[in-house]
Enzyme design. Sequence first.
Site, mmCIF file in Angstrom:
data_model
loop_
_atom_site.group_PDB
_atom_site.id
_atom_site.type_symbol
_atom_site.label_atom_id
_atom_site.label_comp_id
_atom_site.label_asym_id
_atom_site.label_seq_id
_atom_site.Cartn_x
_atom_site.Cartn_y
_atom_site.Cartn_z
ATOM 1 C CD GLU A 34 -2.568 1.667 0.212
ATOM 2 O OE1 GLU A 34 -2.450 2.823 -0.240
ATOM 3 O OE2 GLU A 34 -3.334 0.803 -0.282
ATOM 4 N NE ARG A 35 -0.986 5.493 -4.877
ATOM 5 C CZ ARG A 35 -1.164 5.896 -6.141
ATOM 6 N NH1 ARG A 35 -0.176 5.775 -7.007
ATOM 7 N NH2 ARG A 35 -2.321 6.393 -6.515
ATOM 8 N N GLY A 40 -7.486 1.952 1.762
ATOM 9 C CA GLY A 40 -7.673 2.547 0.447
ATOM 10 C C GLY A 40 -8.582 3.764 0.453
ATOM 11 C CB ILE A 41 -10.057 5.614 -2.418
ATOM 12 C CG1 ILE A 41 -8.737 6.068 -3.051
ATOM 13 C CG2 ILE A 41 -11.142 6.664 -2.621
ATOM 14 C CD1 ILE A 41 -8.193 7.365 -2.495
ATOM 15 C CB ALA A 182 -23.424 7.204 -6.584
ATOM 16 C CB ILE A 183 -19.408 10.656 -6.574
ATOM 17 C CG1 ILE A 183 -18.810 9.298 -6.187
ATOM 18 C CG2 ILE A 183 -18.525 11.786 -6.036
ATOM 19 C CD1 ILE A 183 -17.453 9.023 -6.785
ATOM 20 C CD GLU A 202 -25.666 13.218 -16.126
ATOM 21 O OE1 GLU A 202 -25.179 12.757 -17.189
ATOM 22 O OE2 GLU A 202 -25.130 13.080 -15.016
ATOM 23 N N GLY A 270 -16.791 10.729 -13.412
ATOM 24 C CA GLY A 270 -16.262 9.396 -13.632
ATOM 25 C C GLY A 270 -14.902 9.192 -13.008
ATOM 26 C CG HIS A 443 -47.532 -4.167 10.884
ATOM 27 N ND1 HIS A 443 -47.692 -3.227 9.887
ATOM 28 C CD2 HIS A 443 -48.304 -3.753 11.932
ATOM 29 C CE1 HIS A 443 -48.525 -2.290 10.308
ATOM 30 N NE2 HIS A 443 -48.915 -2.587 11.551
#
Length: 464
Positions: A34-35, A40-41, A182-183, A202, A270, A443
């Site tokens: 891992e850098r 991770g992100i 989504a982001i 969009e 993207g 319910h």
Amino acid sequence: MPDQYDLIVLGSGPGGYVAAIRAAQLGLKTAIVERENLGGICLNWGCIPTKALLRSAEIYHYMQHAKDYGLAASGISADIEAVVKRSRGVARQLNQGVTHLMKKNKITVHMGDGKLTAANAISVTKDGTTTELTAKNIIIATGARARDLPFAPADGKRIWTYRHAMVPPEMPTKLLVIGSGAIGIEFASFYNDMGAKVTVVEMLDRIVPVEDADVSTFLHKALAKQGMDIRPSTGVQKITDTGSGISAEIKAKDGNVTTEDFSHVIVAVGIVPNTENIGLEALGIATDRGHIVTNAMCQTSVAGVWAIGDVTQPPWLAHKASHEGTIAAEAIAGGHPHAMDPKNIPGCTYCHPQVASVGLTEAKAKEAGHAVKVGNFPFIGNGKAIALGEAEGFIKTVFDAKTGELLGAHMVGAEVTELIQGYTVGKTAELVEADFMHTVFPHPTLSEMMHESVLGAYGRALHF
């Protein structure tokens, strides 16, 4: 002599660290490279900390509407620095959790920049020192990063990617969001709830374009009702930093171009796979538009090299990466895991209201040649939704008219990101309409709408 392993995983995101854990459970001597940050992100700069931000915005929204629940609140304010601090604390806690999991499973962690030097070898460089590692198998899990606009690269000042938007130097006053996936929609929802004036543009003809058309239409109306300016079929041609904000040239559907001013812009158009400088070319590993090509078992075109997650084919989702990590690890250990069916991977968007789906949209099902039966049940017909004060939304189900197979499920409304898994389990288990009809739903719960939607597809809805 190089350090030798059964498996080396390049990248420690939700795909990489899960692959390493599963491999270790299966008895493989495993290392992970891992850098930047373990997790991770997704864990550090994506899925989890953004949900912390959105939770703060949700609470703020409810505080502002306390009177709707017979309550009173005054002097309400939002502290963006405190909100961000909480989010970063959540990420830090989970990063420490992954560190613990590596130790618990006896996985060796090598911090640094990793590069494949052969099908069974990786060099890891950290602070000018290089360590050579070898393994019988290598899994590439290097993920992806946000795509920049060629005419307006993100600078973290006025032009942001999601990463900048998570630690804003200041609260935007008038925000432009480019892209409604989504982001983009999640950050639009967050900043709108926090008090910014938000405009979403969009290029395609509707927002959240991968979702069912009915969901897109409903969400557009809901966000507009909240005060957002939503513009489909619209593009941004130019962005200029004015010093005190940004100026954007916006081209509308009719071709008309206007110049408008904003305080900040978030670019959410993207991703770009992290495939540069990791040794793919020298080994001849096949790619398609930058993404690594794999088979159903996550194998690349080079024996002994595997790839998972955002660096491979879509959908680019953390849970897809994690499941691929499990598939790859089990295959490497000599098992026979089931290949993953992309149609059984749920997608969730944590805006307000939430969006969730799995499988084919109604349009895609028809395009695939299915005769369909469609059920659609509104939140207003559910007692729990009304009691929660969350009576806006619906659940839509799409069945094959001949076989009763659940082809897809699509939801918009409160907590649908938690509900969708019921349909995901059903699709994975290949349940048909009768199985859902004969299941007893508790319910009062929101989940009763899932039952009603299935019943509605066959003309049997009880409460609408």
